[in-house]
Design an enzyme around this catalytic site. Sequence first.
Site, PDB file in Angstrom:
ATOM      1  N   TYR A  46       1.036  -1.258  -0.135  1.00  0.00           N
ATOM      2  CA  TYR A  46      -0.046   0.055  -0.130  1.00  0.00           C
ATOM      3  C   TYR A  46       0.808   1.146  -0.083  1.00  0.00           C
ATOM      4  CZ  TYR A  46      -0.400   2.712   4.371  1.00  0.00           C
ATOM      5  OH  TYR A  46      -0.323   3.767   5.405  1.00  0.00           O
ATOM      6  N   GLY A  85       2.177   1.993  -3.202  1.00  0.00           N
ATOM      7  CA  GLY A  85       1.161   2.342  -4.278  1.00  0.00           C
ATOM      8  C   GLY A  85       0.547   3.880  -4.122  1.00  0.00           C
ATOM      9  N   CYS A  86       0.422   4.245  -2.763  1.00  0.00           N
ATOM     10  CA  CYS A  86      -0.006   5.601  -2.520  1.00  0.00           C
ATOM     11  C   CYS A  86       1.190   6.589  -2.979  1.00  0.00           C
ATOM     12  CB  CYS A  86      -0.405   5.543  -0.908  1.00  0.00           C
ATOM     13  SG  CYS A  86      -1.868   4.819  -0.559  1.00  0.00           S
ATOM     14  N   GLN A  87       2.443   6.353  -2.658  1.00  0.00           N
ATOM     15  CA  GLN A  87       3.441   7.078  -3.020  1.00  0.00           C
ATOM     16  C   GLN A  87       3.386   7.503  -4.700  1.00  0.00           C
ATOM     17  OE1 GLN A  87       7.502   5.700  -2.508  1.00  0.00           O
ATOM     18  NE2 GLN A  87       8.505   7.293  -4.054  1.00  0.00           N
ATOM     19  N   PHE A  97       0.151   9.906  -5.099  1.00  0.00           N
ATOM     20  CA  PHE A  97       0.448  11.306  -4.959  1.00  0.00           C
ATOM     21  C   PHE A  97       1.333  12.022  -6.089  1.00  0.00           C
ATOM     22  CE2 PHE A  97      -0.634  10.321  -0.436  1.00  0.00           C
ATOM     23  CZ  PHE A  97      -1.384  11.291  -0.302  1.00  0.00           C
TER      24      PHE A  97
END
Length: 425
Positions: free
Chosen positions: A372, A375-377, A380
Amino acid sequence: MLADVMHRLAGEGTVRFSAYDGSTAGPDEAPVHFEVASPRAFAHLVRAPGQIGLARAFVDGEINVHGDMYTLLRELQEPHFKRLSKADWKQLAGEATRHARQRAQRPPEEAKLRGLRHSKRRDAAAISHHYDVSNRFYELVLGPSMTYTCAVFPREDASLEEAQHEKHDLVARKLALRPGMRLLDVGCGWGGMVIHAARHYGVRALGVTLSRAQAEWAQEAIEEAGLADLAEVRYLDYRDVAESDFDAISSIGLTEHIGKANLVGYFQSLYGKLRPGGRLLNHCIMRPRNTDPRVKKRGFINRYVFPDGELMGLGHIVRVMQDEGRFEVRHEENLREHYGKTLAAWTANLNANWDECVAEAGERKARIWRLYMPGCQLAFERDEIQLHQVLAVRTEAGDSGMALRPNWEAATPEPAPSEPVAPAS
């Protein structure tokens, strides 16, 4: 051969693929190795095509990633699936059909919440699902600051600890904190903002969190820092805070858990807790546009990471703050690049402390985090999600108490005197 098909999904030379049928593709020296270790991976994909099926297979260990997860996710972009021919799709479909009946149960790490969405009991369960893992696990991933929200990097080469200190201090400066003031920090986590405000600004700070583990850790940290006369963290819903007339409120990473339907009551509640002229700093993840679809209620993040989380656009949140919350919005800024850097630093900590993280939380939970955070990096970095700070005031009779120009871009102040600051009467 399966690996040959999978190889067409990634850039040349970046990823090596292997499969349980013995096939391999891609250079041996590739920095990332993607391994389909078991035909049960296809059973997961048959039962939940797409993101959820892949996530379940990875959490279960049917798919392994050796090397940098960020690099793999960057390469496996959706447009790359257009590289597959009809023959490729036929082969994948045939493999899935052959293994569809294999046992592939839903991983127990998926959140199973009951009750009315965003009721106090369900909110407490949602927060506990993610935060009550292991304080030691979070120490290993977050670092000494124990701060699980976007940092603010004053320089490209600033360390994570410097950046988290700068984030807390930027919030304090925007709120114009001064000795003797009263601060309420809602969704306070492990008390980073509460401790910073008390230690560096002599503020009487109260933090509340729905995670019992966070509250216990934070209160112990306050005691060890000698700040018990100024700071306190309670295991409490923000809706149940009895005190009012605060000089300032910080909400750092809480709004994502509130839900769109409850946003009006949320800002009205915070408005009622402030004295006239008091300031609110709302720091949260948002959608790039107000028309974007909300987070999938049954997507990977909602099932495994932040159950019941819900993101909204900046325009919607500001409108509610102004129209229903009665706040005067004075300033906002987008810090999405800073969150990308923050997540990269957390991922580096996880990888560096992998064995101990697994010992603390279990390999399956550690795998969820390994998937996760990169993936979030990427999200953004690609402007798929953003991080905004919105500063608002409970303005009375036109008096906002604000300077003519923003005055918080100053150097971080020296620590407050070690002697306790007398509480305001």
